[in-house]
Write a protein that holds these residues in place. Structure first.
Motif, PDB file in Angstrom:
ATOM      1  N   ALA A  93      13.910 -76.123 -14.433  1.00 25.41           N
ATOM      2  CA  ALA A  93      13.978 -75.316 -13.206  1.00 25.41           C
ATOM      3  C   ALA A  93      15.200 -74.397 -13.268  1.00 25.41           C
ATOM      4  O   ALA A  93      15.985 -74.451 -14.220  1.00 25.41           O
ATOM      5  CB  ALA A  93      14.049 -76.213 -11.968  1.00 25.41           C
ATOM      6  N   HIS A  94      15.349 -73.577 -12.227  1.00 29.23           N
ATOM      7  CA  HIS A  94      16.504 -72.672 -12.154  1.00 29.23           C
ATOM      8  C   HIS A  94      17.798 -73.418 -11.840  1.00 29.23           C
ATOM      9  O   HIS A  94      18.873 -72.871 -11.990  1.00 29.23           O
ATOM     10  CB  HIS A  94      16.261 -71.615 -11.073  1.00 29.23           C
ATOM     11  N   LYS A  95      17.710 -74.670 -11.370  1.00 34.84           N
ATOM     12  CA  LYS A  95      18.889 -75.408 -10.927  1.00 34.84           C
ATOM     13  C   LYS A  95      20.026 -75.397 -11.959  1.00 34.84           C
ATOM     14  O   LYS A  95      21.197 -75.342 -11.609  1.00 34.84           O
ATOM     15  CB  LYS A  95      18.518 -76.866 -10.620  1.00 34.84           C
ATOM     16  N   ILE A  96      19.677 -75.462 -13.224  1.00 30.74           N
ATOM     17  CA  ILE A  96      20.682 -75.583 -14.278  1.00 30.74           C
ATOM     18  C   ILE A  96      21.650 -74.382 -14.301  1.00 30.74           C
ATOM     19  O   ILE A  96      22.821 -74.538 -14.643  1.00 30.74           O
ATOM     20  CB  ILE A  96      19.995 -75.779 -15.662  1.00 30.74           C
ATOM     21  N   GLY A 197      23.473 -78.066  -4.542  1.00 34.24           N
ATOM     22  CA  GLY A 197      22.286 -77.612  -5.273  1.00 34.24           C
ATOM     23  C   GLY A 197      21.621 -76.356  -4.796  1.00 34.24           C
ATOM     24  O   GLY A 197      20.748 -75.813  -5.476  1.00 34.24           O
ATOM     25  N   SER A 198      21.991 -75.861  -3.606  1.00 32.21           N
ATOM     26  CA  SER A 198      21.290 -74.667  -3.138  1.00 32.21           C
ATOM     27  C   SER A 198      22.256 -73.766  -2.378  1.00 32.21           C
ATOM     28  O   SER A 198      23.442 -74.087  -2.263  1.00 32.21           O
ATOM     29  CB  SER A 198      20.101 -75.069  -2.267  1.00 32.21           C
ATOM     30  N   ALA A 199      21.746 -72.650  -1.861  1.00 34.77           N
ATOM     31  CA  ALA A 199      22.608 -71.678  -1.186  1.00 34.77           C
ATOM     32  C   ALA A 199      22.904 -72.145   0.238  1.00 34.77           C
ATOM     33  O   ALA A 199      22.627 -71.456   1.219  1.00 34.77           O
ATOM     34  CB  ALA A 199      21.933 -70.311  -1.181  1.00 34.77           C
ATOM     35  N   VAL A 239      11.358 -70.117  -0.696  1.00 32.75           N
ATOM     36  CA  VAL A 239      12.646 -70.460  -0.090  1.00 32.75           C
ATOM     37  C   VAL A 239      12.640 -71.916   0.364  1.00 32.75           C
ATOM     38  O   VAL A 239      11.897 -72.289   1.262  1.00 32.75           O
ATOM     39  CB  VAL A 239      12.950 -69.559   1.131  1.00 32.75           C
ATOM     40  N   GLY A 240      13.458 -72.723  -0.306  1.00 30.74           N
ATOM     41  CA  GLY A 240      13.715 -74.082   0.177  1.00 30.74           C
ATOM     42  C   GLY A 240      15.078 -74.015   0.829  1.00 30.74           C
ATOM     43  O   GLY A 240      15.237 -73.752   2.011  1.00 30.74           O
ATOM     44  N   GLY A 241      16.121 -74.221   0.017  1.00 30.66           N
ATOM     45  CA  GLY A 241      17.489 -73.952   0.475  1.00 30.66           C
ATOM     46  C   GLY A 241      17.873 -72.511   0.189  1.00 30.66           C
ATOM     47  O   GLY A 241      18.840 -72.010   0.747  1.00 30.66           O
ATOM     48  N   GLY A 242      17.156 -71.845  -0.698  1.00 33.71           N
ATOM     49  CA  GLY A 242      17.338 -70.419  -0.916  1.00 33.71           C
ATOM     50  C   GLY A 242      17.974 -69.994  -2.219  1.00 33.71           C
ATOM     51  O   GLY A 242      18.266 -68.820  -2.409  1.00 33.71           O
ATOM     52  N   SER A 243      18.175 -70.931  -3.168  1.00 30.13           N
ATOM     53  CA  SER A 243      18.937 -70.536  -4.359  1.00 30.13           C
ATOM     54  C   SER A 243      18.139 -69.698  -5.343  1.00 30.13           C
ATOM     55  O   SER A 243      18.653 -68.710  -5.873  1.00 30.13           O
ATOM     56  CB  SER A 243      19.540 -71.759  -5.050  1.00 30.13           C
ATOM     57  N   ASN A 244      16.876 -70.051  -5.573  1.00 36.09           N
ATOM     58  CA  ASN A 244      16.132 -69.187  -6.503  1.00 36.09           C
ATOM     59  C   ASN A 244      15.849 -67.842  -5.839  1.00 36.09           C
ATOM     60  O   ASN A 244      15.810 -66.810  -6.515  1.00 36.09           O
ATOM     61  CB  ASN A 244      14.870 -69.880  -7.042  1.00 36.09           C
ATOM     62  N   ALA A 245      15.686 -67.843  -4.514  1.00 38.55           N
ATOM     63  CA  ALA A 245      15.413 -66.587  -3.801  1.00 38.55           C
ATOM     64  C   ALA A 245      16.614 -65.646  -3.891  1.00 38.55           C
ATOM     65  O   ALA A 245      16.470 -64.498  -4.325  1.00 38.55           O
ATOM     66  CB  ALA A 245      15.052 -66.876  -2.345  1.00 38.55           C
ATOM     67  N   ALA A 310       8.204 -81.480  -2.404  1.00 38.19           N
ATOM     68  CA  ALA A 310       9.437 -82.208  -2.093  1.00 38.19           C
ATOM     69  C   ALA A 310      10.661 -81.291  -2.162  1.00 38.19           C
ATOM     70  O   ALA A 310      11.690 -81.592  -1.594  1.00 38.19           O
ATOM     71  CB  ALA A 310       9.599 -83.388  -3.043  1.00 38.19           C
ATOM     72  N   GLY A 311      10.573 -80.149  -2.852  1.00 34.78           N
ATOM     73  CA  GLY A 311      11.731 -79.269  -2.985  1.00 34.78           C
ATOM     74  C   GLY A 311      11.877 -78.245  -1.871  1.00 34.78           C
ATOM     75  O   GLY A 311      12.897 -77.582  -1.748  1.00 34.78           O
ATOM     76  N   LEU A 312      10.862 -78.075  -1.040  1.00 36.78           N
ATOM     77  CA  LEU A 312      10.903 -77.005  -0.035  1.00 36.78           C
ATOM     78  C   LEU A 312      11.124 -77.528   1.384  1.00 36.78           C
ATOM     79  O   LEU A 312      11.197 -76.756   2.334  1.00 36.78           O
ATOM     80  CB  LEU A 312       9.606 -76.180  -0.078  1.00 36.78           C
TER      81      LEU A 312
HETATM   82  C1  LIG Z   1      14.910 -76.810  -5.991  1.00 40.11           C
HETATM   83  C2  LIG Z   1      13.693 -76.087  -6.192  1.00 40.11           C
HETATM   84  C3  LIG Z   1      13.170 -75.224  -5.207  1.00 40.11           C
HETATM   85  C4  LIG Z   1      13.803 -75.016  -3.860  1.00 40.11           C
HETATM   86  O1  LIG Z   1      15.163 -74.728  -3.867  1.00 40.11           O
HETATM   87  P1  LIG Z   1      15.764 -73.270  -3.676  1.00 40.11           P
HETATM   88  O2  LIG Z   1      17.220 -73.513  -3.548  1.00 40.11           O
HETATM   89  O3  LIG Z   1      15.149 -72.648  -2.449  1.00 40.11           O
HETATM   90  O4  LIG Z   1      15.441 -72.481  -4.898  1.00 40.11           O
HETATM   91  C5  LIG Z   1      11.998 -74.559  -5.481  1.00 40.11           C
HETATM   92  N1  LIG Z   1      11.374 -74.703  -6.649  1.00 40.11           N
HETATM   93  C6  LIG Z   1      11.849 -75.508  -7.634  1.00 40.11           C
HETATM   94  C7  LIG Z   1      11.097 -75.615  -8.924  1.00 40.11           C
HETATM   95  C8  LIG Z   1      13.024 -76.229  -7.442  1.00 40.11           C
HETATM   96  O5  LIG Z   1      13.496 -77.001  -8.426  1.00 40.11           O
END
Ligand SMILES: *Cc1c(COP(=O)(O)O)cnc(C)c1O
Length: 323
Positions: A93-96, A197-199, A239-245, A310-312
């Motif tokens: 994922a983008h988390k890294i 982990g997120s914005a 958009v979950g917490g917003g980091s990939n957005a 579970a991530g959103l």
């Molecule tokens: C964590 C995660 C999200 C949601 O988190 P954002 O901070 O909004 O990006 C969405 N998709 C994936 C694959 C994730 O790992």
């Protein structure tokens, strides 16, 4: 790959209009100040930037591919659709992108222990992975509900040497895990860095997360230019917490021709209570150290959120994705 531009965003005040800020107990304020100073210093430090760059390339597998989805484009019959393949990064994922940046900062600040919250488990896995790489201790807080539905990620974190704490307070999901991680941090700040982990959370987290994740749009902009010679008409991100957005948008914010669209999880529908649609249904509030929009009741208690993903299922809106 060109080096990540950490000077992209001029706003370093920690305020996004009336949102953002630092609503946090005294014990943590001192740490946040130290973190802010350290980040402002290291983001201009050539050695730090080279280390970050090398880890993004050699360890996380950047740049990620920009893939023209031909069949999806044909099937939907409208826009030419390109997918930015953040799922191909190490740990999936983008988390890294963000974890590498924050953990590197932690290392330079002399910290030896990383703590983190996680929802679906992706951020916890990324943090456990980098902790193992750097030889740091790692403890991850995860809602009990999430440890049950995402067992495999719990197993991965444990394999990587992290300790996973199932959080049984509140509704036992992501928001409760953030509370537990903040509480743990307040009891042990000297050697511990909280990798957010997120914005979300207090300044400087949203700022750092935006900067570290902006690699996504830095790459997509130049990849699209190579492949099509143009800017996109629209960039869409969930958009979950917003980091990939915010990472997907950051390099397009100054391009008036590019429409930026964040998609929230409607769950069972925005007009039901089983939803995660914060812009539609939320109101201003203060929680997790920040002013933002939240799904809450009249007395300011955070409502349970619902999404099949579970991530959103986060009850707030990333403050720096707000207009
Ligand atoms: C964590 C995660 C999200 C949601 O988190 P954002 O901070 O909004 O990006 C969405 N998709 C994936 C694959 C994730 O790992």
């Amino acid at each position: 790959m060109t080096e990540l531009n950490l000077e992209l965003n001029k706003n370093t005040t920690g305020r996004y209009g009336e949102y953002g800020g630092q609503y946090i107990p005294e014990t943590l304020m001192n740490q946040l100040d130290l973190m802010t100073q350290a980040y402002e210093h290291y983001k201009n430090d050539p050695e730090f930037k080279t280390e970050l760059h090398d880890l993004l390339v050699d360890y996380a597998n950047r740049p990620s591919l920009l893939y023209y989805a031909k069949r999806m484009t044909e099937d939907l019959g409208g826009a030419q659709i390109y997918l930015k393949r953040e799922d191909l990064n190490h740990t999936g994922a983008h988390k890294i992108n963000n974890v590498i940046g924050q953990a590197l900062l932690a290392k330079h600040m002399g910290k030896t222990r990383l703590i983190a919250e996680t929802g679906a488990g992706q951020h916890g896995v990324a943090t456990a992975t980098i902790a193992a790489l750097f030889g740091m201790e790692c403890e991850v807080f995860m809602g009990k509900e999430d440890t049950d539905r995402q067992k495999l990620n719990v197993y991965r974190m444990e394999l990587l040497g992290a300790k996973v704490h199932p959080v049984t307070s509140g509704s036992m999901v992501l928001k409760d895990a953030i509370n537990a991680a903040l509480q743990e941090w307040a009891t042990r700040v000297d050697d511990t860095f909280y990798v957010m982990g997120s914005a979300t959370g207090p300044h400087p987290y949203p700022l750092m997360v935006r900067d570290f994740q902006s690699i996504i749009s830095q790459e997509s902009k130049s990849q699209l230019k190579d492949q099509t010679g143009k800017l996109p008409d629209m960039v869409v991100a969930c958009v979950g917490g917003g980091s990939n957005a915010i990472g997907s948008f950051a390099n397009y914010i100054d391009e008036p021709s590019v429409q930026l669209v964040g998609a929230e999880a409607a769950g069972k529908g925005v007009d039901t209570n089983l939803t995660a649609a914060t812009v539609e249904r939320g109101s201003d509030g203060i929680f997790h150290g920040m002013k933002s929009m939240f799904l809450q009741n009249e007395t300011g208690q955070i409502n349970p959120v619902y999404s099949i993903s579970a991530g959103l299922d986060y009850p707030a809106l990333a403050q720096n994705t707000l207009p």
